[in-house]
Scaffold this motif. Structure first.
Motif, PDB file in Angstrom:
ATOM      1  N   VAL A 112       4.750  12.640   9.827  1.00 14.37           N
ATOM      2  CA  VAL A 112       4.447  11.234   9.531  1.00 14.37           C
ATOM      3  C   VAL A 112       5.352  10.315  10.341  1.00 14.37           C
ATOM      4  O   VAL A 112       4.910   9.286  10.859  1.00 14.37           O
ATOM      5  N   GLN A 113       6.625  10.682  10.466  1.00  9.41           N
ATOM      6  CA  GLN A 113       7.556   9.854  11.228  1.00  9.41           C
ATOM      7  C   GLN A 113       7.155   9.763  12.695  1.00  9.41           C
ATOM      8  O   GLN A 113       7.261   8.698  13.320  1.00  9.41           O
ATOM      9  N   LEU A 114       6.664  10.838  13.265  1.00  3.02           N
ATOM     10  CA  LEU A 114       6.335  10.872  14.688  1.00  3.02           C
ATOM     11  C   LEU A 114       4.948  10.321  14.997  1.00  3.02           C
ATOM     12  O   LEU A 114       4.737   9.756  16.084  1.00  3.02           O
ATOM     13  N   ASN A 115       3.989  10.475  14.081  1.00  6.38           N
ATOM     14  CA  ASN A 115       2.601  10.174  14.417  1.00  6.38           C
ATOM     15  C   ASN A 115       1.950   9.078  13.595  1.00  6.38           C
ATOM     16  O   ASN A 115       0.882   8.582  13.986  1.00  6.38           O
ATOM     17  N   VAL A 116       2.538   8.685  12.484  1.00  8.62           N
ATOM     18  CA  VAL A 116       1.873   7.732  11.595  1.00  8.62           C
ATOM     19  C   VAL A 116       2.640   6.423  11.487  1.00  8.62           C
ATOM     20  O   VAL A 116       2.040   5.341  11.523  1.00  8.62           O
ATOM     21  N   VAL A 117       3.961   6.488  11.371  1.00 14.93           N
ATOM     22  CA  VAL A 117       4.766   5.294  11.092  1.00 14.93           C
ATOM     23  C   VAL A 117       4.585   4.238  12.175  1.00 14.93           C
ATOM     24  O   VAL A 117       4.319   3.059  11.889  1.00 14.93           O
ATOM     25  N   SER A 143       4.914  -5.596   8.123  1.00 10.54           N
ATOM     26  CA  SER A 143       6.305  -5.898   8.470  1.00 10.54           C
ATOM     27  C   SER A 143       7.159  -4.650   8.537  1.00 10.54           C
ATOM     28  O   SER A 143       8.043  -4.540   9.385  1.00 10.54           O
ATOM     29  N   GLN A 144       6.918  -3.701   7.655  1.00 14.64           N
ATOM     30  CA  GLN A 144       7.758  -2.511   7.609  1.00 14.64           C
ATOM     31  C   GLN A 144       6.981  -1.348   7.016  1.00 14.64           C
ATOM     32  O   GLN A 144       6.163  -1.527   6.102  1.00 14.64           O
ATOM     33  N   VAL A 145       7.236  -0.158   7.539  1.00 17.64           N
ATOM     34  CA  VAL A 145       6.659   1.081   7.009  1.00 17.64           C
ATOM     35  C   VAL A 145       7.818   1.980   6.593  1.00 17.64           C
ATOM     36  O   VAL A 145       8.704   2.270   7.396  1.00 17.64           O
ATOM     37  N   ARG A 146       7.819   2.386   5.343  1.00 17.56           N
ATOM     38  CA  ARG A 146       8.924   3.165   4.809  1.00 17.56           C
ATOM     39  C   ARG A 146       8.417   4.499   4.275  1.00 17.56           C
ATOM     40  O   ARG A 146       7.358   4.559   3.643  1.00 17.56           O
ATOM     41  N   ILE A 147       9.167   5.568   4.526  1.00 19.98           N
ATOM     42  CA  ILE A 147       8.834   6.899   4.019  1.00 19.98           C
ATOM     43  C   ILE A 147       9.752   7.192   2.835  1.00 19.98           C
ATOM     44  O   ILE A 147      10.970   7.286   2.983  1.00 19.98           O
ATOM     45  N   PHE A 148       9.164   7.324   1.657  1.00 21.35           N
ATOM     46  CA  PHE A 148       9.943   7.643   0.471  1.00 21.35           C
ATOM     47  C   PHE A 148      10.175   9.152   0.404  1.00 21.35           C
ATOM     48  O   PHE A 148       9.261   9.948   0.615  1.00 21.35           O
ATOM     49  N   GLY A 149      11.404   9.514   0.100  1.00 21.34           N
ATOM     50  CA  GLY A 149      11.745  10.927   0.081  1.00 21.34           C
ATOM     51  C   GLY A 149      11.733  11.551   1.456  1.00 21.34           C
ATOM     52  O   GLY A 149      11.411  12.737   1.610  1.00 21.34           O
ATOM     53  N   THR A 166       2.189   3.833  14.342  1.00 22.04           N
ATOM     54  CA  THR A 166       0.823   3.313  14.386  1.00 22.04           C
ATOM     55  C   THR A 166       0.597   2.277  13.294  1.00 22.04           C
ATOM     56  O   THR A 166       0.009   1.208  13.537  1.00 22.04           O
ATOM     57  N   LEU A 167       1.062   2.555  12.091  1.00 24.97           N
ATOM     58  CA  LEU A 167       0.905   1.590  11.001  1.00 24.97           C
ATOM     59  C   LEU A 167       1.748   0.341  11.234  1.00 24.97           C
ATOM     60  O   LEU A 167       1.339  -0.765  10.878  1.00 24.97           O
ATOM     61  N   ALA A 168       2.922   0.503  11.829  1.00 25.21           N
ATOM     62  CA  ALA A 168       3.803  -0.653  12.054  1.00 25.21           C
ATOM     63  C   ALA A 168       3.206  -1.632  13.055  1.00 25.21           C
ATOM     64  O   ALA A 168       3.562  -2.820  13.040  1.00 25.21           O
ATOM     65  N   ARG A 169       2.311  -1.153  13.927  1.00 30.24           N
ATOM     66  CA  ARG A 169       1.684  -2.037  14.915  1.00 30.24           C
ATOM     67  C   ARG A 169       0.478  -2.786  14.363  1.00 30.24           C
ATOM     68  O   ARG A 169      -0.082  -3.644  15.049  1.00 30.24           O
ATOM     69  N   VAL A 170       0.067  -2.505  13.136  1.00 30.35           N
ATOM     70  CA  VAL A 170      -1.064  -3.202  12.537  1.00 30.35           C
ATOM     71  C   VAL A 170      -0.655  -4.647  12.254  1.00 30.35           C
ATOM     72  O   VAL A 170       0.420  -4.897  11.705  1.00 30.35           O
ATOM     73  N   PRO A 171      -1.470  -5.635  12.649  1.00 25.41           N
ATOM     74  CA  PRO A 171      -1.117  -7.042  12.390  1.00 25.41           C
ATOM     75  C   PRO A 171      -0.885  -7.302  10.907  1.00 25.41           C
ATOM     76  O   PRO A 171      -1.677  -6.890  10.061  1.00 25.41           O
ATOM     77  N   GLY A 172       0.220  -7.976  10.605  1.00 23.09           N
ATOM     78  CA  GLY A 172       0.556  -8.310   9.225  1.00 23.09           C
ATOM     79  C   GLY A 172       1.474  -7.319   8.556  1.00 23.09           C
ATOM     80  O   GLY A 172       2.003  -7.600   7.477  1.00 23.09           O
ATOM     81  N   VAL A 220       0.855  -1.187   0.000  1.00 23.45           N
ATOM     82  CA  VAL A 220       0.000   0.000   0.000  1.00 23.45           C
ATOM     83  C   VAL A 220       0.890   1.235   0.000  1.00 23.45           C
ATOM     84  O   VAL A 220       1.894   1.288   0.725  1.00 23.45           O
ATOM     85  N   ALA A 221       0.538   2.213  -0.802  1.00 24.42           N
ATOM     86  CA  ALA A 221       1.249   3.491  -0.847  1.00 24.42           C
ATOM     87  C   ALA A 221       0.277   4.603  -0.472  1.00 24.42           C
ATOM     88  O   ALA A 221      -0.824   4.683  -1.032  1.00 24.42           O
ATOM     89  N   ILE A 222       0.660   5.422   0.494  1.00 22.67           N
ATOM     90  CA  ILE A 222      -0.188   6.515   0.981  1.00 22.67           C
ATOM     91  C   ILE A 222       0.546   7.835   0.766  1.00 22.67           C
ATOM     92  O   ILE A 222       1.706   7.973   1.165  1.00 22.67           O
ATOM     93  N   ALA A 223      -0.115   8.777   0.132  1.00 15.74           N
ATOM     94  CA  ALA A 223       0.459  10.102  -0.114  1.00 15.74           C
ATOM     95  C   ALA A 223      -0.066  11.090   0.911  1.00 15.74           C
ATOM     96  O   ALA A 223      -1.258  11.085   1.242  1.00 15.74           O
ATOM     97  N   VAL A 224       0.822  11.912   1.428  1.00 13.77           N
ATOM     98  CA  VAL A 224       0.461  12.932   2.417  1.00 13.77           C
ATOM     99  C   VAL A 224       0.788  14.296   1.830  1.00 13.77           C
ATOM    100  O   VAL A 224       1.909  14.523   1.357  1.00 13.77           O
ATOM    101  N   GLN A 225      -0.188  15.198   1.859  1.00  9.12           N
ATOM    102  CA  GLN A 225       0.028  16.541   1.350  1.00  9.12           C
ATOM    103  C   GLN A 225      -0.772  17.541   2.175  1.00  9.12           C
ATOM    104  O   GLN A 225      -1.658  17.164   2.949  1.00  9.12           O
ATOM    105  N   SER A 226      -0.426  18.798   2.017  1.00  4.83           N
ATOM    106  CA  SER A 226      -1.100  19.867   2.752  1.00  4.83           C
ATOM    107  C   SER A 226      -1.477  20.986   1.790  1.00  4.83           C
ATOM    108  O   SER A 226      -0.703  21.327   0.879  1.00  4.83           O
ATOM    109  N   ASN A 227      -2.667  21.535   2.009  1.00  5.37           N
ATOM    110  CA  ASN A 227      -3.115  22.665   1.195  1.00  5.37           C
ATOM    111  C   ASN A 227      -2.608  23.999   1.715  1.00  5.37           C
ATOM    112  O   ASN A 227      -2.783  25.030   1.073  1.00  5.37           O
ATOM    113  N   SER A 228      -1.972  23.972   2.881  1.00  2.00           N
ATOM    114  CA  SER A 228      -1.458  25.201   3.480  1.00  2.00           C
ATOM    115  C   SER A 228       0.035  25.326   3.205  1.00  2.00           C
ATOM    116  O   SER A 228       0.789  24.343   3.283  1.00  2.00           O
TER     117      SER A 228
END
Length: 222
Positions: free
Chosen positions: A157-162, A172-178, A164-170, A137-145
């Motif tokens: 994303v590193q502090l608040n999202v990674v 294995s790894q969450v990676r931030i591109f760029g 949380t997603l890594a603790r989801v069952p199944g 799964v690839a998720i894009a994060v953007q801001s209108n401000s």
């Protein structure tokens, strides 16, 4: 029995339809554990060498890791890629190989080769995951401000999202591109360095010495 159905084609057709419909109805209730294992176990080794070119990563990181894991039992084949500062070695094992045992064997093999890796790689460590390294799964994060630039979004994303997603069952790894991180870049003046008889390594050593975190204790402590 064969002659019975050959003489009654309509009855044979109805029986076939009933068996087919019963199979379709039972598919959703079939436990996943009963499915055959069709994907071979895969263990991915990822090492980071910040600032290194792909050729340097290939010769100093990827090749030693490949040589170390090449003798792991049950290994089917190895594929690797070397990018700017990142080495990825994918180990594919034979069907039926325990993924946990394969990951432990790869971990031991990589540990035996740590002495051959550059000091920067040894400090940052080598990550071993039980996955193929492919993106699910690839998720894009953007801001209108305009207040929130890419650096702010990457840090958020590193502090608040990674985690949380890594603790989801199944997962294995969450990676931030760029990925972008808050850091300090220092530009050196070659003329001034020569006038003070200094080398870039002297500046780096001074910065590391001033950035050392030391436990100072507490006031009133015993």
């Amino acid at each position: 029995m064969t002659q019975f159905f050959l003489r009654r084609p309509i009855f044979a057709t109805v029986c076939s339809l009933i068996i087919t419909l019963a199979g379709i109805v039972m598919i959703p209730t079939l436990p996943i554990s009963q499915y055959p294992q069709v994907a071979p176990p895969v263990v991915t080794v990822m090492a980071t060498w910040i600032g290194a070119s792909p050729s340097a990563v290939e010769s100093a990181v990827t090749v030693p890791i490949e040589n170390a894991v090449n003798d792991v039992e049950g290994l089917r084949y190895i594929s690797s890629s070397s990018a700017d500062g990142v080495s990825t070695v994918t180990c594919t094992f034979n069907l039926g190989t325990s993924l946990d045992i394969a990951a432990a064997d790869v971990q031991n093999a990589v540990q035996s080769a740590m002495g051959d890796l550059p000091a920067q790689v040894q400090q940052t460590g080598v990550t071993i995951t039980k996955n193929s390294g492919s993106i699910l799964v690839a998720i894009a994060v953007q801001s209108n401000s305009s207040r929130y630039d890419t650096l702010w979004l990457s840090n958020y994303v590193q502090l608040n999202v990674v985690n949380t997603l890594a603790r989801v069952p199944g997962v294995s790894q969450v990676r931030i591109f760029g990925q972008r991180q808050y850091a300090m870049r220092i530009w050196l003046d070659p003329a001034k360095l020569a006038s003070y008889n200094l080398m870039p390594s002297d500046i780096s050593a001074a910065i590391q010495a001033q950035n050392t975190q030391i436990s100072a204790g507490e006031i009133g402590g015993l």
